[in-house]
Design a protein around this motif. Structure first.
Motif, PDB file in Angstrom:
ATOM      1  N   CYS A  85     -51.928  69.670 -26.116  1.00 23.27           N
ATOM      2  CA  CYS A  85     -52.792  69.502 -27.296  1.00 23.27           C
ATOM      3  C   CYS A  85     -52.151  70.059 -28.560  1.00 23.27           C
ATOM      4  O   CYS A  85     -52.258  69.454 -29.630  1.00 23.27           O
ATOM      5  N   ASP A 121     -59.527  64.226 -21.609  1.00 22.96           N
ATOM      6  CA  ASP A 121     -60.714  64.352 -22.470  1.00 22.96           C
ATOM      7  C   ASP A 121     -61.146  65.812 -22.577  1.00 22.96           C
ATOM      8  O   ASP A 121     -61.504  66.287 -23.654  1.00 22.96           O
ATOM      9  N   ILE A 132     -58.846  67.838 -24.902  1.00 25.31           N
ATOM     10  CA  ILE A 132     -59.151  67.612 -26.319  1.00 25.31           C
ATOM     11  C   ILE A 132     -60.416  68.379 -26.701  1.00 25.31           C
ATOM     12  O   ILE A 132     -60.477  69.037 -27.740  1.00 25.31           O
ATOM     13  N   GLN A 170     -60.660  60.648 -31.023  1.00 30.98           N
ATOM     14  CA  GLN A 170     -60.122  59.967 -29.852  1.00 30.98           C
ATOM     15  C   GLN A 170     -60.897  58.669 -29.681  1.00 30.98           C
ATOM     16  O   GLN A 170     -62.123  58.673 -29.610  1.00 30.98           O
ATOM     17  N   SER A 175     -60.812  54.623 -27.679  1.00 35.07           N
ATOM     18  CA  SER A 175     -60.201  53.881 -26.580  1.00 35.07           C
ATOM     19  C   SER A 175     -60.752  52.471 -26.555  1.00 35.07           C
ATOM     20  O   SER A 175     -61.832  52.197 -27.083  1.00 35.07           O
ATOM     21  N   PHE A 191     -55.684  54.531 -25.289  1.00 37.45           N
ATOM     22  CA  PHE A 191     -56.379  55.561 -26.053  1.00 37.45           C
ATOM     23  C   PHE A 191     -55.611  55.801 -27.341  1.00 37.45           C
ATOM     24  O   PHE A 191     -54.405  55.606 -27.397  1.00 37.45           O
ATOM     25  N   LEU A 196     -55.264  58.786 -30.496  1.00 36.51           N
ATOM     26  CA  LEU A 196     -55.578  60.068 -31.112  1.00 36.51           C
ATOM     27  C   LEU A 196     -55.159  59.961 -32.567  1.00 36.51           C
ATOM     28  O   LEU A 196     -54.058  59.486 -32.866  1.00 36.51           O
ATOM     29  N   TYR A 226     -64.624  57.745 -29.230  1.00 34.90           N
ATOM     30  CA  TYR A 226     -64.972  59.137 -29.005  1.00 34.90           C
ATOM     31  C   TYR A 226     -64.881  59.840 -30.337  1.00 34.90           C
ATOM     32  O   TYR A 226     -64.139  59.441 -31.211  1.00 34.90           O
TER      33      TYR A 226
END
Length: 167
Positions: free
Chosen positions: A71, A104, A107, A118, A120, A132, A134, A165
Motif C-alpha cells: 500500500c 481490499d 486498502i 478503488q 473495478s 481494478f 487505484l 469502491y
C-alpha cells in the motif's frame, strides 16, 4: 494496538523490491499495459499496470507488513505520477476471491488518509476479466484516468452497472 511499519524497499526502473522477515521476496512492477490498451483504449497512457510477484514459494499466508508495504508503494507511485494503477488478481489457482478480499482489506486498513479510490469492472470478449483501478482522489487528472479505465465499457457507465469502491 501495535504499530507496524512497512518493509524497506529498493527501486530500479519502476520495479520495487522488498524482502520480508520470513525471507519472502516480492517484486512489484509498474508499466504501461500495451496489451490492455491496444485492445481497449489506444490513446490511454495515464494508467500503469501493477504486477505483484512473490518470488518465494513458502511464504506465510498473512503478513501485515507485506500488505502495508504494498500500500505504501502504491501511494508513492500514485502521488509521484498522478497516474492510475490498474491490476488484475491472479485466478489460475482458484484463490482469486481470497486475494481480492485481502487486497481490499489492505486498502481499507492502510489508506489511513483516505486518498485512494478503488474501482473495478469486468471486460468481456470471449471470457471475462475483472480489472481494478487505484487512483489518487487529489490528482487533477482523476476524471481522465477514471474515464480511460471505463473507456471499454461505455454501456456500463451509461447503465450504472460499473462497480465502484470508495466515493
Amino acid at each position: 494496538m501495535k504499530t507496524i511499519t512497512p518493509y524497506k524497499w529498493e527501486i530500479n526502473n519502476n520495479k520495487y523490491h522488498f524482502v520480508t522477515d520470513n525471507f519472502c521476496v516480492y517484486d512489484i512492477v509498474f508499466e504501461y499495459s500495451e496489451k490492455f490498451f491496444d485492445e481497449y483504449c489506444t490513446s490511454c497512457k495515464d494508467i500503469f499496470e501493477m504486477t505483484i510477484n512473490c518470488l518465494s514459494h513458502d511464504c506465510p499466508v498473512y503478513d501485515s507488513r507485506a500488505g502495508l508495504t504494498v500500500c505504501k508503494i502504491v501511494e508513492e507511485v500514485l502521488s509521484e505520477s498522478c497516474n492510475g494503477i490498474m491490476y488484475r488478481i491472479y485466478d489460475g489457482d482458484g484463490k482469486q476471491e481470497r486475494r481480492e478480499m485481502r487486497f481490499d482489506r489492505w486498502i481499507e486498513l492502510y489508506d489511513s488518509e483516505d486518498k485512494i479510490d478503488q474501482l473495478s469492472q469486468e471486460f468481456c470478449e470471449e471470457e471475462c476479466d475483472k480489472y481494478f483501478l487505484l487512483v489518487d482522489k487529489g490528482c487533477k487528472n482523476y476524471p481522465v484516468v477514471v474515464h480511460d479505465f471505463n473507456y471499454r465499457c461505455k454501456e456500463c457507465e451509461e447503465s450504472g452497472d460499473m462497480i465502484q469502491y470508495g466515493e
